[in-house]
Write a protein that holds these residues in place. Structure first.
Motif, mmCIF file in Angstrom:
data_model
loop_
_atom_site.group_PDB
_atom_site.id
_atom_site.type_symbol
_atom_site.label_atom_id
_atom_site.label_comp_id
_atom_site.label_asym_id
_atom_site.label_seq_id
_atom_site.Cartn_x
_atom_site.Cartn_y
_atom_site.Cartn_z
ATOM 1 N N ALA A 95 -6.624 -3.089 3.049
ATOM 2 C CA ALA A 95 -6.650 -4.444 3.403
ATOM 3 C C ALA A 95 -6.231 -4.428 4.939
ATOM 4 O O ALA A 95 -5.921 -3.545 5.668
ATOM 5 C CB ALA A 95 -5.343 -4.993 2.793
ATOM 6 N N CYS A 116 -8.591 -14.656 8.104
ATOM 7 C CA CYS A 116 -8.038 -14.298 6.740
ATOM 8 C C CYS A 116 -7.451 -12.788 6.849
ATOM 9 O O CYS A 116 -7.777 -11.956 7.674
ATOM 10 C CB CYS A 116 -9.476 -13.996 5.826
ATOM 11 S SG CYS A 116 -10.555 -15.359 5.662
ATOM 12 N N THR A 117 -6.513 -12.555 6.022
ATOM 13 C CA THR A 117 -5.929 -11.316 5.639
ATOM 14 C C THR A 117 -5.912 -10.696 4.367
ATOM 15 O O THR A 117 -5.511 -11.881 3.532
ATOM 16 C CB THR A 117 -4.463 -11.473 6.288
ATOM 17 O OG1 THR A 117 -4.234 -12.194 7.457
ATOM 18 C CG2 THR A 117 -3.844 -10.137 6.088
ATOM 19 N N GLY A 118 -6.211 -9.525 4.015
ATOM 20 C CA GLY A 118 -6.004 -9.023 2.843
ATOM 21 C C GLY A 118 -7.204 -8.101 2.474
ATOM 22 O O GLY A 118 -7.624 -7.351 3.241
ATOM 23 N N ILE A 145 3.673 -13.535 0.872
ATOM 24 C CA ILE A 145 2.715 -14.645 0.833
ATOM 25 C C ILE A 145 3.404 -15.787 1.547
ATOM 26 O O ILE A 145 2.856 -16.421 2.445
ATOM 27 C CB ILE A 145 2.334 -14.882 -0.428
ATOM 28 C CG1 ILE A 145 1.250 -13.762 -1.088
ATOM 29 C CG2 ILE A 145 1.567 -16.350 -0.303
ATOM 30 C CD1 ILE A 145 0.965 -14.194 -2.568
ATOM 31 N N TRP A 153 -2.921 -19.001 0.023
ATOM 32 C CA TRP A 153 -3.177 -18.017 -0.809
ATOM 33 C C TRP A 153 -4.718 -18.346 -1.313
ATOM 34 O O TRP A 153 -4.830 -19.608 -1.766
ATOM 35 C CB TRP A 153 -2.136 -17.834 -2.041
ATOM 36 C CG TRP A 153 -2.696 -17.180 -3.166
ATOM 37 C CD1 TRP A 153 -3.015 -17.533 -4.352
ATOM 38 C CD2 TRP A 153 -2.827 -15.658 -3.244
ATOM 39 N NE1 TRP A 153 -3.631 -16.623 -5.350
ATOM 40 C CE2 TRP A 153 -3.651 -15.652 -4.647
ATOM 41 C CE3 TRP A 153 -2.829 -14.592 -2.378
ATOM 42 C CZ2 TRP A 153 -3.773 -14.045 -5.008
ATOM 43 C CZ3 TRP A 153 -2.924 -13.093 -2.740
ATOM 44 C CH2 TRP A 153 -3.522 -13.089 -3.907
ATOM 45 N N PHE A 183 -7.731 -10.062 -2.970
ATOM 46 C CA PHE A 183 -6.354 -10.455 -2.537
ATOM 47 C C PHE A 183 -6.442 -10.929 -1.181
ATOM 48 O O PHE A 183 -6.239 -10.143 -0.083
ATOM 49 C CB PHE A 183 -5.185 -9.667 -2.903
ATOM 50 C CG PHE A 183 -5.495 -8.817 -4.159
ATOM 51 C CD1 PHE A 183 -4.954 -9.593 -5.298
ATOM 52 C CD2 PHE A 183 -6.243 -7.816 -4.566
ATOM 53 C CE1 PHE A 183 -5.098 -8.995 -6.534
ATOM 54 C CE2 PHE A 183 -6.535 -7.523 -5.867
ATOM 55 C CZ PHE A 183 -5.749 -7.810 -6.831
ATOM 56 N N SER A 184 -6.428 -12.397 -0.810
ATOM 57 C CA SER A 184 -6.353 -12.772 0.703
ATOM 58 C C SER A 184 -5.526 -14.153 0.926
ATOM 59 O O SER A 184 -5.272 -14.706 0.031
ATOM 60 C CB SER A 184 -7.882 -12.764 0.981
ATOM 61 O OG SER A 184 -8.386 -13.833 0.169
ATOM 62 N N THR A 211 1.041 -12.042 8.796
ATOM 63 C CA THR A 211 0.448 -11.512 7.664
ATOM 64 C C THR A 211 1.000 -9.980 7.356
ATOM 65 O O THR A 211 0.294 -9.225 6.264
ATOM 66 C CB THR A 211 -0.791 -11.603 7.372
ATOM 67 O OG1 THR A 211 -1.637 -11.152 8.347
ATOM 68 C CG2 THR A 211 -1.243 -13.301 7.595
ATOM 69 N N PHE A 214 2.143 -8.619 4.117
ATOM 70 C CA PHE A 214 1.268 -8.704 3.068
ATOM 71 C C PHE A 214 0.163 -7.479 3.234
ATOM 72 O O PHE A 214 0.001 -6.956 2.129
ATOM 73 C CB PHE A 214 0.562 -9.979 3.375
ATOM 74 C CG PHE A 214 -0.406 -10.349 2.225
ATOM 75 C CD1 PHE A 214 -0.278 -10.604 0.829
ATOM 76 C CD2 PHE A 214 -2.045 -10.282 2.536
ATOM 77 C CE1 PHE A 214 -1.068 -10.922 0.039
ATOM 78 C CE2 PHE A 214 -2.917 -10.383 1.658
ATOM 79 C CZ PHE A 214 -2.485 -10.952 0.343
ATOM 80 N N VAL A 215 -0.260 -7.132 4.356
ATOM 81 C CA VAL A 215 -1.263 -6.093 4.348
ATOM 82 C C VAL A 215 -0.433 -4.870 4.186
ATOM 83 O O VAL A 215 -1.176 -3.957 3.441
ATOM 84 C CB VAL A 215 -1.715 -6.020 5.931
ATOM 85 C CG1 VAL A 215 -2.509 -4.564 6.306
ATOM 86 C CG2 VAL A 215 -2.736 -7.089 6.224
ATOM 87 N N ILE A 218 -0.230 -4.573 0.282
ATOM 88 C CA ILE A 218 -1.160 -4.104 -0.647
ATOM 89 C C ILE A 218 -1.869 -2.766 -0.319
ATOM 90 O O ILE A 218 -2.134 -2.029 -1.110
ATOM 91 C CB ILE A 218 -2.462 -5.040 -0.188
ATOM 92 C CG1 ILE A 218 -2.284 -6.581 -0.573
ATOM 93 C CG2 ILE A 218 -3.899 -4.684 -0.891
ATOM 94 C CD1 ILE A 218 -3.167 -7.676 -0.135
#
Length: 238
Positions: A95, A116-118, A145, A153, A183-184, A211, A214-215, A218
């Motif tokens: 990610a 975008c992140t994910g 998130i 999301w 998943f982003s 983010t 979040f990264v 994942i």
């Protein structure tokens, strides 16, 4: 990078080798700007995410030439530009943080410029690990998130499953996340921001920082899947 959008608009109307060859000097000038920007973006993100500190421009950038071998669309050039900064580089399967530059309404699933992140379409063993992690640690996943203020999301995806994947309970409060194949988090931005490289850089770094958790969440699941796979395939020591 104010010349990027006009160039991409013209390219989308003249997506052929003859036009691109005639305008290649323009693209080369844009590419140099993009390379300089990518170097600064890596440095900016590395201040809050040291896992990407050793990356080079080549690790994060993409060729403009399309691979048309297995596609019905035979146009030779991409009409967008992407920069993906993640641990291990763009081909690592981790990610990370993605900058997408594209004229608005040009038909891609992103449909305009955004950050975008994910994690995009991971291989099955990693996808299963991320889903299992969400099932077990869904509250923390949702927390990461919510902490990314300004991002949405990405739930409106054609590749999302209509039913729960095999082995996952339909009554899980996190089942809508588990149905995803990617998943982003996404945030659109105005094309006008491309007129000022410094403002664009500051925007990207500031927003991507939101983010990081979040990264990390994942990538913990990604790392776990790889460790498990290694242990299962490692020869027994005599």
């Amino acid at each position: 990078m104010k010349t990027v959008i006009p160039f991409l608009k013209e390219l989308s109307k003249n997506n052929n080798k003859e036009w691109f060859t005639a305008n290649k000097p323009r693209y080369q000038a844009i590419q140099k700007e993009l390379n300089d920007f990518t170097e600064k973006l890596i440095l900016g993100i590395a201040k809050f995410d040291p896992t990407i500190a050793s990356l080079t421009v080549k690790d994060c950038s993409y060729r403009i030439y399309r691979d048309t071998r297995f596609s019905k669309d035979k146009t030779p050039y991409k009409t967008h530009i992407g920069i993906f900064v993640c641990k291990g580089g763009k081909c690592s399967g981790n990610a990370g943080y993605y900058l997408h530059i594209e004229p608005k309404g040009r038909g891609s699933w992103l449909g305009g410029s955004m950050i975008c992140t994910g994690l995009y379409m991971p291989e099955p063993i990693i996808l299963k690990s991320v889903r299992e992690d969400i099932l077990s640690n869904g509250a923390n996943f949702v927390k990461t998130i919510k902490s990314a203020k300004g991002f949405d999301w990405d739930d409106d995806r054609e590749d999302k499953l209509s039913r729960p994947p095999k082995g996952f309970p339909a009554d899980s409060p996190y089942i809508e996340y588990i149905k995803q194949k990617s998943f982003s988090l996404v945030q659109s931005f105005d094309e006008k921001l491309l007129a000022d490289d410094k403002k664009l850089l500051n925007f990207c770094v500031k927003e991507f920082k939101k983010t990081q958790s979040f990264v990390d969440h994942i990538n913990n699941a990604v790392d776990f899947a790889r460790e498990e796979s290694f242990l299962q395939t490692r020869p027994e020591t005599l």
